[in-house]
Design a protein around this motif. Structure first.
Motif, PDB file in Angstrom:
ATOM      1  N   SER A  34      -0.101  -9.066   4.346  1.00 44.14           N
ATOM      2  CA  SER A  34       0.013 -10.177   5.298  1.00 44.14           C
ATOM      3  C   SER A  34      -1.352 -10.735   5.665  1.00 44.14           C
ATOM      4  O   SER A  34      -1.528 -11.944   5.789  1.00 44.14           O
ATOM      5  CB  SER A  34       0.771  -9.740   6.554  1.00 44.14           C
ATOM      6  N   GLY A  35      -2.352  -9.882   5.817  1.00 46.05           N
ATOM      7  CA  GLY A  35      -3.703 -10.345   6.112  1.00 46.05           C
ATOM      8  C   GLY A  35      -4.339 -11.059   4.939  1.00 46.05           C
ATOM      9  O   GLY A  35      -5.067 -12.039   5.110  1.00 46.05           O
ATOM     10  N   ILE A  37      -2.718 -12.709   2.506  1.00 40.51           N
ATOM     11  CA  ILE A  37      -2.073 -14.022   2.375  1.00 40.51           C
ATOM     12  C   ILE A  37      -2.498 -14.942   3.514  1.00 40.51           C
ATOM     13  O   ILE A  37      -2.811 -16.114   3.290  1.00 40.51           O
ATOM     14  CB  ILE A  37      -0.538 -13.883   2.321  1.00 40.51           C
ATOM     15  N   GLY A  38      -2.520 -14.415   4.736  1.00 43.51           N
ATOM     16  CA  GLY A  38      -2.918 -15.225   5.887  1.00 43.51           C
ATOM     17  C   GLY A  38      -4.341 -15.742   5.787  1.00 43.51           C
ATOM     18  O   GLY A  38      -4.658 -16.820   6.273  1.00 43.51           O
ATOM     19  N   GLY A  39      -5.221 -14.979   5.126  1.00 40.84           N
ATOM     20  CA  GLY A  39      -6.617 -15.377   5.008  1.00 40.84           C
ATOM     21  C   GLY A  39      -6.915 -16.277   3.826  1.00 40.84           C
ATOM     22  O   GLY A  39      -8.038 -16.739   3.672  1.00 40.84           O
ATOM     23  N   TRP A  48     -11.709 -16.669  -0.158  1.00 37.94           N
ATOM     24  CA  TRP A  48     -10.426 -16.733  -0.869  1.00 37.94           C
ATOM     25  C   TRP A  48     -10.484 -16.125  -2.259  1.00 37.94           C
ATOM     26  O   TRP A  48      -9.439 -15.778  -2.811  1.00 37.94           O
ATOM     27  CB  TRP A  48      -9.932 -18.180  -0.947  1.00 37.94           C
ATOM     28  N   ARG A  51      -9.170 -12.569  -2.441  1.00 40.83           N
ATOM     29  CA  ARG A  51      -7.774 -12.620  -1.999  1.00 40.83           C
ATOM     30  C   ARG A  51      -6.879 -13.168  -3.118  1.00 40.83           C
ATOM     31  O   ARG A  51      -5.811 -12.630  -3.396  1.00 40.83           O
ATOM     32  CB  ARG A  51      -7.638 -13.483  -0.741  1.00 40.83           C
ATOM     33  N   GLY A  92       8.129 -11.688   9.615  1.00 47.33           N
ATOM     34  CA  GLY A  92       6.911 -12.442   9.923  1.00 47.33           C
ATOM     35  C   GLY A  92       6.506 -12.319  11.381  1.00 47.33           C
ATOM     36  O   GLY A  92       5.331 -12.137  11.695  1.00 47.33           O
ATOM     37  N   THR A  96       3.152 -10.302  12.880  1.00 45.45           N
ATOM     38  CA  THR A  96       2.228 -10.932  13.824  1.00 45.45           C
ATOM     39  C   THR A  96       2.082 -10.083  15.086  1.00 45.45           C
ATOM     40  O   THR A  96       0.966  -9.810  15.531  1.00 45.45           O
ATOM     41  CB  THR A  96       2.722 -12.342  14.192  1.00 45.45           C
ATOM     42  N   SER A  99       0.204  -6.788  14.447  1.00 51.17           N
ATOM     43  CA  SER A  99      -1.151  -6.959  13.913  1.00 51.17           C
ATOM     44  C   SER A  99      -1.310  -6.376  12.520  1.00 51.17           C
ATOM     45  O   SER A  99      -2.313  -5.752  12.197  1.00 51.17           O
ATOM     46  CB  SER A  99      -2.185  -6.339  14.853  1.00 51.17           C
ATOM     47  N   CYS A 101       0.957  -5.414   8.482  1.00 54.19           N
ATOM     48  CA  CYS A 101       2.203  -5.110   7.784  1.00 54.19           C
ATOM     49  C   CYS A 101       2.230  -3.650   7.345  1.00 54.19           C
ATOM     50  O   CYS A 101       1.304  -2.884   7.609  1.00 54.19           O
ATOM     51  CB  CYS A 101       2.350  -6.034   6.577  1.00 54.19           C
TER      52      CYS A 101
END
Length: 142
Positions: A34-35, A37-39, A48, A51, A92, A96, A99, A101
């Protein structure tokens, strides 16, 4: 019925662990999907490159296994699309609020003996068990 595959599962777990260790050793980063993808999305996309490489590897690895072994990864879901979308949104929100996954907390955080990650992983697992019980035995499956 799910097929029992201890050797394949062990190999997959070892590769996940190796990827997490290498990402931490080489980049000082946690391998939480999750971090990652979020970043990758702006405005947080300054780093990127690694990632994108990590996500490309996560997508390419199953394709490579299929190409090398000829063993297809069968996936079928009888769950209606609406419920898949609802469950994805719930996950999701949980990611969040928590903090992170299951990969970030469960693989990396617990390996670092993070009390917060241990608590989060215990919460994930307990919630999963309760959800499966309720859906299968009380609601009657979807």
């Amino acid at each position: 019925m799910t097929e029992f595959t201890p050797l394949t599962s062990l190999a997959g777990g070892a590769l996940i662990g190796l990827a997490a260790v290498l990402l931490m050793a080489l980049h000082g980063r946690i391998a939480g999907i999750s971090g990652i993808i979020g970043g990758i999305l702006p405005p947080a996309a300054a780093d990127w490159g690694w990632r994108a490489a990590f996500l490309a590897g996560a997508i390419a690895a199953p394709a490579l296994i299929i190409a090398l072994t000829g063993h297809d990864i069968a996936f079928a879901s009888t769950t209606p699309t609406f419920w898949l979308i609802v469950s994805g949104l719930i996950v999701g929100v949980g990611v969040t609020l928590g903090s992170g996954c299951t990969s970030g907390h469960g693989v990396c955080g617990m390996a670092r003996l993070s009390v917060r990650s241990i608590a989060a992983t215990l919460t994930f697992m307990a919630t999963t068990g309760i959800t499966v019980y309720v859906v299968r035995h009380i609601v009657g499956g979807l």
